[in-house]
Design an enzyme around this catalytic site. Structure first.
Site, PDB file in Angstrom:
ATOM      1  N   MET A 190       3.840   2.282  11.837  1.00 41.14           N
ATOM      2  CA  MET A 190       4.486   0.983  12.050  1.00 41.14           C
ATOM      3  C   MET A 190       4.754   0.314  10.700  1.00 41.14           C
ATOM      4  O   MET A 190       4.970  -0.904  10.628  1.00 41.14           O
ATOM      5  CB  MET A 190       3.613   0.081  12.924  1.00 41.14           C
ATOM      6  CG  MET A 190       3.430   0.651  14.330  1.00 41.14           C
ATOM      7  SD  MET A 190       3.092  -0.597  15.568  1.00 41.14           S
ATOM      8  CE  MET A 190       1.574  -1.299  14.954  1.00 41.14           C
ATOM      9  N   ALA A 196      -2.940   3.797   1.844  1.00 40.68           N
ATOM     10  CA  ALA A 196      -3.349   5.168   1.509  1.00 40.68           C
ATOM     11  C   ALA A 196      -3.719   5.991   2.744  1.00 40.68           C
ATOM     12  O   ALA A 196      -3.655   7.224   2.709  1.00 40.68           O
ATOM     13  CB  ALA A 196      -4.517   5.133   0.536  1.00 40.68           C
ATOM     14  N   HIS A 240      -2.062   5.989   5.686  1.00 36.24           N
ATOM     15  CA  HIS A 240      -0.792   6.581   6.138  1.00 36.24           C
ATOM     16  C   HIS A 240      -0.374   7.714   5.185  1.00 36.24           C
ATOM     17  O   HIS A 240       0.079   8.777   5.623  1.00 36.24           O
ATOM     18  CB  HIS A 240       0.326   5.536   6.128  1.00 36.24           C
ATOM     19  CG  HIS A 240       0.124   4.370   7.048  1.00 36.24           C
ATOM     20  ND1 HIS A 240      -0.126   3.105   6.591  1.00 36.24           N
ATOM     21  CD2 HIS A 240       0.152   4.277   8.408  1.00 36.24           C
ATOM     22  CE1 HIS A 240      -0.234   2.264   7.614  1.00 36.24           C
ATOM     23  NE2 HIS A 240      -0.085   2.955   8.733  1.00 36.24           N
TER      24      HIS A 240
END
Ligand code: AMP
Length: 285
Positions: A34, A39, A41
């Site tokens: 989203m 870090a 992600h």
């Protein structure tokens, strides 16, 4: 400066790219997000890169997974910042659709994964997992990737996605990625941005508490007693505790036996308006 990832906004353009890569024999990995990347992600992007020649990240703040009193309107958004981070992690393509590309007028289908959503976050956030399951089903169908990576940070969500992919014969393999934490143990989250300075200092108690509970259970404490005590500790640390429970890591069934195998400690709590979640495995002894 290195070129940023190509951004596409339509399903048609997304599919065109993936079909082209598949025609060349490239394996494609998908990392849905989203946005407001951190870090955690990026670790999923790195994991994706290790297993596939081409990595597609998606950025879509999905209204269907927010409750009426939740933070949809103030959810952090920073596409330029996200693209800069994705560039340094060698993402090939970003799918960042507008809302009506995902939910065109007349959209009326819902994916609901029964059972797994009837506990933990599913109780506090009614409809949340239907919103997640619906958008993830769409993203998986839209991309047609070989593999998709989801974080263990949202462990219940990961199990629900694995189940829907299996039940609906979606051909994308679903893999989990380890939780990335700040140095003090706080699980990284886009929502950590909401915390005041004081709340940020309190926040690591969530991980510290469930880690201690997991250790006690591994040492032979009855899960129910350890969970109750953990909830008390968390409340004393300033959290409004939503839940602290011991459940099976594969089925989410409640765990009662001493020294259980494959159990995890799950917790959610509020600091002010901000809801934080975390989970850890009960270590094997
Ligand atoms: P979100 O943008 O919060 O929807 O998260 C997108 C993906 O990143 C989901 O699969 C999350 O589980 C994953 N994720 C979020 N935070 C973390 C973290 N701290 N470590 C690993 N994965 C994460």
């Amino acid at each position: 400066m290195a070129k940023g990832p190509t951004v596409v906004r339509t399903v048609k353009d997304l599919r065109k790219r993936v079909v082209k890569w598949h025609a060349k024999g490239h394996r494609v990995a998908l990392v849905p997000t989203m946005g407001a990347l951190h870090a955690g992600h990026l670790s999923l992007v790195d994991q994706a890169r290790k297993t596939a020649q081409r990595v597609v990240a998606t950025i879509f703040v999905n209204p269907a997974q927010f409750g009426p009193n939740e933070d949809l309107s103030r959810y952090p958004r920073d596409e330029a910042g996200d693209l800069a981070m994705l560039r340094t992690h060698k993402t090939n393509l970003v799918f960042a659709p507008p809302i009506d590309e995902i939910y065109p007028p007349g959209f009326s289908t819902k994916v609901s994964v029964g059972g797994l959503d009837a506990c933990l976050c599913g109780l506090t956030r009614p409809g949340h997992f239907d919103g997640v399951a619906t958008v993830v089903t769409k993203l998986l169908n839209q991309a047609g990737a070989d593999v998709a990576i989801f974080g263990e940070k949202d462990y219940q969500q990961l199990l629900i996605i694995k189940r829907l992919a299996r039940d609906l014969d979606i051909g994308t393999e679903i893999r989990g990625g380890a939780i990335i934490r700040e140095d003090d143990g706080l699980a990284m989250s886009s929502r950590n941005k909401y915390l005041t300075g004081q709340q940020r200092q309190m926040a690591p108690h969530l991980n510290a508490t469930i880690t201690a509970v997991a250790r006690e259970i591994a040492d032979g404490a009855p899960p129910a007693d350890a969970a109750k005590e953990g909830g008390r500790v968390l409340a004393q640390a300033g959290f409004k505790v939503d839940y602290l429970e011991i459940r099976d890591g594969a089925t989410l069934a409640p765990v009662k036996a001493k020294r259980p195998k494959g159990a995890r400690v799950f917790a959610a709590g509020y600091l002010g308006q901000t809801r934080l979640i975390d989970n850890v495995p009960v270590p094997a002894k």
